[in-house]
Motif scaffolding. Structure first.
Motif, PDB file in Angstrom:
ATOM      1  N   MET A   1       0.814  -1.219  -0.047  1.00  0.00           N
ATOM      2  CA  MET A   1      -0.169   0.105  -0.074  1.00  0.00           C
ATOM      3  C   MET A   1       0.830   1.170   0.096  1.00  0.00           C
ATOM      4  SD  MET A   1      -3.176  -1.097   0.035  1.00  0.00           S
ATOM      5  CE  MET A   1      -4.360   0.300   0.808  1.00  0.00           C
ATOM      6  N   THR A   2       0.461   2.070  -0.700  1.00  0.00           N
ATOM      7  CA  THR A   2       1.173   3.530  -0.849  1.00  0.00           C
ATOM      8  C   THR A   2       0.235   4.724  -0.529  1.00  0.00           C
ATOM      9  OG1 THR A   2       0.696   3.907  -3.094  1.00  0.00           O
ATOM     10  CG2 THR A   2       2.571   2.493  -2.656  1.00  0.00           C
ATOM     11  N   MET A   3       0.855   5.870  -0.382  1.00  0.00           N
ATOM     12  CA  MET A   3       0.095   6.834  -0.185  1.00  0.00           C
ATOM     13  C   MET A   3       1.043   8.301  -0.780  1.00  0.00           C
ATOM     14  SD  MET A   3       1.542   8.064   3.775  1.00  0.00           S
ATOM     15  CE  MET A   3       3.354   8.196   4.262  1.00  0.00           C
ATOM     16  N   GLN A   4       0.516   9.256  -0.761  1.00  0.00           N
ATOM     17  CA  GLN A   4       1.196  10.361  -1.364  1.00  0.00           C
ATOM     18  C   GLN A   4       1.928  11.230  -0.029  1.00  0.00           C
ATOM     19  OE1 GLN A   4      -1.774  12.884  -3.380  1.00  0.00           O
ATOM     20  NE2 GLN A   4      -0.884  12.222  -5.294  1.00  0.00           N
ATOM     21  N   ALA A   5       3.001  11.605  -0.444  1.00  0.00           N
ATOM     22  CA  ALA A   5       3.743  12.451   0.544  1.00  0.00           C
ATOM     23  C   ALA A   5       4.560  13.414  -0.150  1.00  0.00           C
ATOM     24  CB  ALA A   5       4.700  11.844   1.470  1.00  0.00           C
ATOM     25  N   VAL A   6       4.964  14.591   0.465  1.00  0.00           N
ATOM     26  CA  VAL A   6       5.582  15.779  -0.176  1.00  0.00           C
ATOM     27  C   VAL A   6       7.153  15.234   0.784  1.00  0.00           C
ATOM     28  CG1 VAL A   6       6.362  17.867  -0.241  1.00  0.00           C
ATOM     29  CG2 VAL A   6       3.717  17.280  -0.333  1.00  0.00           C
ATOM     30  N   ILE A   7       8.201  15.138  -0.182  1.00  0.00           N
ATOM     31  CA  ILE A   7       9.407  14.742   0.194  1.00  0.00           C
ATOM     32  C   ILE A   7      10.348  15.833  -0.120  1.00  0.00           C
ATOM     33  CG2 ILE A   7       8.927  12.173   0.445  1.00  0.00           C
ATOM     34  CD1 ILE A   7      10.527  11.990  -2.415  1.00  0.00           C
ATOM     35  N   LEU A   8      11.397  16.147   0.878  1.00  0.00           N
ATOM     36  CA  LEU A   8      12.521  16.836   0.701  1.00  0.00           C
ATOM     37  C   LEU A   8      13.710  15.942   0.315  1.00  0.00           C
ATOM     38  CD1 LEU A   8      14.207  19.509   0.929  1.00  0.00           C
ATOM     39  CD2 LEU A   8      14.428  18.887   3.342  1.00  0.00           C
ATOM     40  N   GLN A   9      14.002  16.206  -0.964  1.00  0.00           N
ATOM     41  CA  GLN A   9      15.441  15.625  -1.321  1.00  0.00           C
ATOM     42  C   GLN A   9      16.131  16.527  -2.193  1.00  0.00           C
ATOM     43  OE1 GLN A   9      14.621  11.880  -2.810  1.00  0.00           O
ATOM     44  NE2 GLN A   9      13.169  12.451  -4.782  1.00  0.00           N
ATOM     45  N   ASN A  10      17.384  16.214  -2.566  1.00  0.00           N
ATOM     46  CA  ASN A  10      18.271  17.237  -3.301  1.00  0.00           C
ATOM     47  C   ASN A  10      17.900  18.493  -3.134  1.00  0.00           C
ATOM     48  OD1 ASN A  10      19.340  14.632  -4.329  1.00  0.00           O
ATOM     49  ND2 ASN A  10      17.459  14.512  -5.755  1.00  0.00           N
ATOM     50  N   GLY A  11      17.708  19.309  -1.978  1.00  0.00           N
ATOM     51  CA  GLY A  11      17.554  20.715  -1.804  1.00  0.00           C
ATOM     52  C   GLY A  11      16.094  21.084  -2.371  1.00  0.00           C
ATOM     53  N   GLY A  12      15.173  20.190  -2.718  1.00  0.00           N
ATOM     54  CA  GLY A  12      14.052  20.703  -3.119  1.00  0.00           C
ATOM     55  C   GLY A  12      12.805  19.680  -2.493  1.00  0.00           C
ATOM     56  N   LEU A  13      11.527  20.318  -2.842  1.00  0.00           N
ATOM     57  CA  LEU A  13      10.181  19.606  -2.415  1.00  0.00           C
ATOM     58  C   LEU A  13       9.559  18.790  -3.698  1.00  0.00           C
ATOM     59  CD1 LEU A  13       8.681  22.000   0.295  1.00  0.00           C
ATOM     60  CD2 LEU A  13       9.893  19.896   0.777  1.00  0.00           C
TER      61      LEU A  13
ATOM     62  N   MET B   1      19.305  30.278  11.532  1.00  0.00           N
ATOM     63  CA  MET B   1      20.279  29.461  11.079  1.00  0.00           C
ATOM     64  C   MET B   1      21.731  29.725  10.509  1.00  0.00           C
ATOM     65  SD  MET B   1      18.126  26.940  11.414  1.00  0.00           S
ATOM     66  CE  MET B   1      19.171  25.684  10.375  1.00  0.00           C
ATOM     67  N   ALA B   2      21.945  31.051  10.798  1.00  0.00           N
ATOM     68  CA  ALA B   2      23.269  31.453  10.103  1.00  0.00           C
ATOM     69  C   ALA B   2      24.058  31.904  11.528  1.00  0.00           C
ATOM     70  CB  ALA B   2      23.008  32.594   9.329  1.00  0.00           C
TER      71      ALA B   2
ATOM     72  N   SER C   1      10.529  26.546  10.328  1.00  0.00           N
ATOM     73  CA  SER C   1      11.723  25.749  10.429  1.00  0.00           C
ATOM     74  C   SER C   1      11.638  24.767   9.115  1.00  0.00           C
ATOM     75  CB  SER C   1      11.772  25.132  11.961  1.00  0.00           C
ATOM     76  OG  SER C   1      10.478  24.259  11.995  1.00  0.00           O
ATOM     77  N   ASP C   2      10.201  24.311   8.722  1.00  0.00           N
ATOM     78  CA  ASP C   2      10.359  23.581   7.617  1.00  0.00           C
ATOM     79  C   ASP C   2      11.129  24.317   6.218  1.00  0.00           C
ATOM     80  OD1 ASP C   2       8.864  21.829   9.120  1.00  0.00           O
ATOM     81  OD2 ASP C   2       6.933  22.494   8.286  1.00  0.00           O
ATOM     82  N   LEU C   3      10.748  25.380   6.139  1.00  0.00           N
ATOM     83  CA  LEU C   3      11.404  26.337   5.142  1.00  0.00           C
ATOM     84  C   LEU C   3      12.812  26.611   5.215  1.00  0.00           C
ATOM     85  CD1 LEU C   3       8.583  29.323   5.154  1.00  0.00           C
ATOM     86  CD2 LEU C   3       8.551  26.863   3.710  1.00  0.00           C
ATOM     87  N   HIS C   4      13.328  26.558   6.655  1.00  0.00           N
ATOM     88  CA  HIS C   4      14.745  26.565   6.717  1.00  0.00           C
ATOM     89  C   HIS C   4      15.309  25.338   6.514  1.00  0.00           C
ATOM     90  CE1 HIS C   4      15.025  30.492   8.454  1.00  0.00           C
ATOM     91  NE2 HIS C   4      14.388  30.414   9.691  1.00  0.00           N
ATOM     92  N   CYS C   5      14.557  24.405   6.684  1.00  0.00           N
ATOM     93  CA  CYS C   5      15.196  23.017   6.443  1.00  0.00           C
ATOM     94  C   CYS C   5      15.398  22.735   4.896  1.00  0.00           C
ATOM     95  CB  CYS C   5      14.281  21.940   7.020  1.00  0.00           C
ATOM     96  SG  CYS C   5      14.998  20.383   7.099  1.00  0.00           S
ATOM     97  N   VAL C   6      14.483  23.242   4.350  1.00  0.00           N
ATOM     98  CA  VAL C   6      14.418  23.153   2.642  1.00  0.00           C
ATOM     99  C   VAL C   6      15.706  23.858   2.034  1.00  0.00           C
ATOM    100  CG1 VAL C   6      13.434  23.616   0.500  1.00  0.00           C
ATOM    101  CG2 VAL C   6      11.970  23.021   2.528  1.00  0.00           C
ATOM    102  N   THR C   7      16.109  24.921   2.718  1.00  0.00           N
ATOM    103  CA  THR C   7      17.231  25.753   2.029  1.00  0.00           C
ATOM    104  C   THR C   7      18.431  25.528   2.878  1.00  0.00           C
ATOM    105  OG1 THR C   7      16.487  27.337   3.446  1.00  0.00           O
ATOM    106  CG2 THR C   7      15.568  27.408   1.193  1.00  0.00           C
ATOM    107  N   HIS C   8      18.498  24.974   4.110  1.00  0.00           N
ATOM    108  CA  HIS C   8      19.622  24.706   4.922  1.00  0.00           C
ATOM    109  C   HIS C   8      19.711  23.546   5.397  1.00  0.00           C
ATOM    110  CE1 HIS C   8      20.561  29.121   4.449  1.00  0.00           C
ATOM    111  NE2 HIS C   8      19.292  29.420   4.637  1.00  0.00           N
ATOM    112  N   SER C   9      19.252  22.458   4.891  1.00  0.00           N
ATOM    113  CA  SER C   9      19.308  20.952   5.479  1.00  0.00           C
ATOM    114  C   SER C   9      20.467  20.730   6.086  1.00  0.00           C
ATOM    115  CB  SER C   9      18.406  20.004   4.594  1.00  0.00           C
ATOM    116  OG  SER C   9      19.391  19.994   3.468  1.00  0.00           O
ATOM    117  N   HIS C  10      21.490  20.889   5.300  1.00  0.00           N
ATOM    118  CA  HIS C  10      22.954  20.351   5.862  1.00  0.00           C
ATOM    119  C   HIS C  10      23.520  21.159   6.945  1.00  0.00           C
ATOM    120  CE1 HIS C  10      22.905  18.283   1.785  1.00  0.00           C
ATOM    121  NE2 HIS C  10      23.837  17.436   2.476  1.00  0.00           N
TER     122      HIS C  10
END
Length: 362
Positions: A1-13, A285-286, A40-49
């Motif tokens: 079974m699968t579902m929809q999700a928005v994933i963060l990877q490679n610096g994007g959603l 974050m800086a 903090s989600d938005l920070h994570c998208v742009t500054h996850s590392h």
């Protein structure tokens, strides 16, 4: 079974199909009803590392693995679908619940920063720890209930400020956390509340949530406003005084820094009245710099605030359910999972939205 999700990877959603998570011992499977998009989600998208490295340096632990897909979302209300192994069945299927965003596993998982096997609220389904679940009372909408988490952050920040009945608070920055702080202050009857933000839309929301004096910092200093309303003739109401500032005929002040941008702490130290307490609730974050001389000579108490206790989370839910804590004005938009990417882009404009809710069923 699968579902929809928005994933963060490679610096994007991106919207993707992923497996529905499987509850482990003591966990339940839930369906996400509403989830707030956090700064903090938005920070994570742009500054996850940078975020991952910073948490590791401070705590020695890992918040997230930025090299693997991450499913964000830690401000949620959900509905129980089924109880997993080793649960007590405390909550029947269909029960609406909220929870601190944590899976109490041998290696704890911070929900909203985990992988697809332990997704946050940017997904149709999640797994939650049964022992941490709190039922949402009838009469409280799922949308408002999802704000329990950010409002608990604000309640904790106000607690960290240790305000007395006669303190005059100043809120710098009227984004979601600053607005939530205003709401908590008004619930407690502390004021007058002074709020400052460059955005006309956010100043309007601050006034709607109960700020007594709202200023545009380009036109009027919030600290001048404090001098105007905090002046008193009764020495018994004076705030703390020092050898350098021996005659301050003003009530005490507590400043909430809710911006989280480099340079703001120094601005607050420079502008805040002597003997103020400054609560830093904005997550910067800086790297930042400030001149300790300002804090030393003014004897300013500098306090940092993050998260909340489980008790504070439960108290926040109770305040919302009782109608004591206003939250509805914070919600300015709702989107389905297919609208998350555009919503996150739009949140860079403070005139468009304050709190955007993800409602997967939309």
């Amino acid at each position: 079974m699968t579902m929809q999700a928005v994933i963060l990877q490679n610096g994007g959603l991106e919207l993707a199909e992923v497996p529905i998570p499987v509850p482990g011992p003591g966990e339940v499977l839930v369906r996400t009803l509403a989830n707030g998009i956090c700064g903090s989600d938005l920070h994570c998208v742009t500054h996850s590392h940078e975020l991952a490295a910073g948490v590791r340096a401070v705590t020695g632990g890992d918040l997230l693995d930025p090299d693997r897909p991450v499913v964000l979302g830690h401000e949620f209300c959900a509905e129980v679908v089924r109880n997993g192994p080793g649960t007590e069945g405390t909550f029947a299927p269909g029960t609406r619940v909220v929870s601190p965003p944590m899976l109490a596993r041998p290696v704890p998982v911070n929900l909203g920063f985990g992988g697809v096997e332990a997704p946050g609220g940017y997904a149709e389904y999640m797994v939650l720890t049964e022992a941490l679940l709190m039922p949402v009372p009838d009469g409280l909408t799922s949308e408002v209930a999802s704000l329990t988490e950010p409002l608990a952050v604000a309640l904790h920040a106000v607690n960290r400020g240790a305000l007395g009945d006669d303190d005059v608070p100043i809120v710098i920055g009227c984004g979601p956390i600053g607005l939530a702080v205003i709401s908590v202050l008004k619930m407690r009857g502390i004021g007058p509340v002074i709020a400052a933000d460059f955005s006309p839309a956010r100043r309007a929301l601050a006034a709607e949530l109960g700020a007594d004096i709202v200023v545009d910092p380009r036109e009027h200093s919030p600290y001048d406003s404090w001098h105007e309303v905090a002046a008193v003739d009764d020495p018994a109401r004076y705030g703390r005084q020092t050898a350098l500032f021996p005659t301050l005929p003003f009530r005490p002040s507590v400043v909430f820094e809710c911006v989280g941008v480099p340079g703001v702490i120094q601005q607050v130290l420079a502008g805040a009245p002597a003997c103020s307490r400054v609560v830093v609730a904005g997550l910067c974050m800086a790297e930042d710099r400030f001149l300790p001389t300002f804090g030393v000579l003014k004897e300013i108490d500098l306090v940092f605030s993050l998260y909340y206790t489980v008790e504070e989370f439960a108290q926040t839910l109770a305040h919302l359910a009782a109608g004591e804590l206003r939250a509805e004005p914070l919600i300015t938009s709702q989107v389905g999972l297919d609208g998350v990417v555009d919503a996150c882009r739009g949140l860079s404009d403070p005139e468009k939205d304050a709190k955007v809710l993800i409602v997967p069923a939309r």
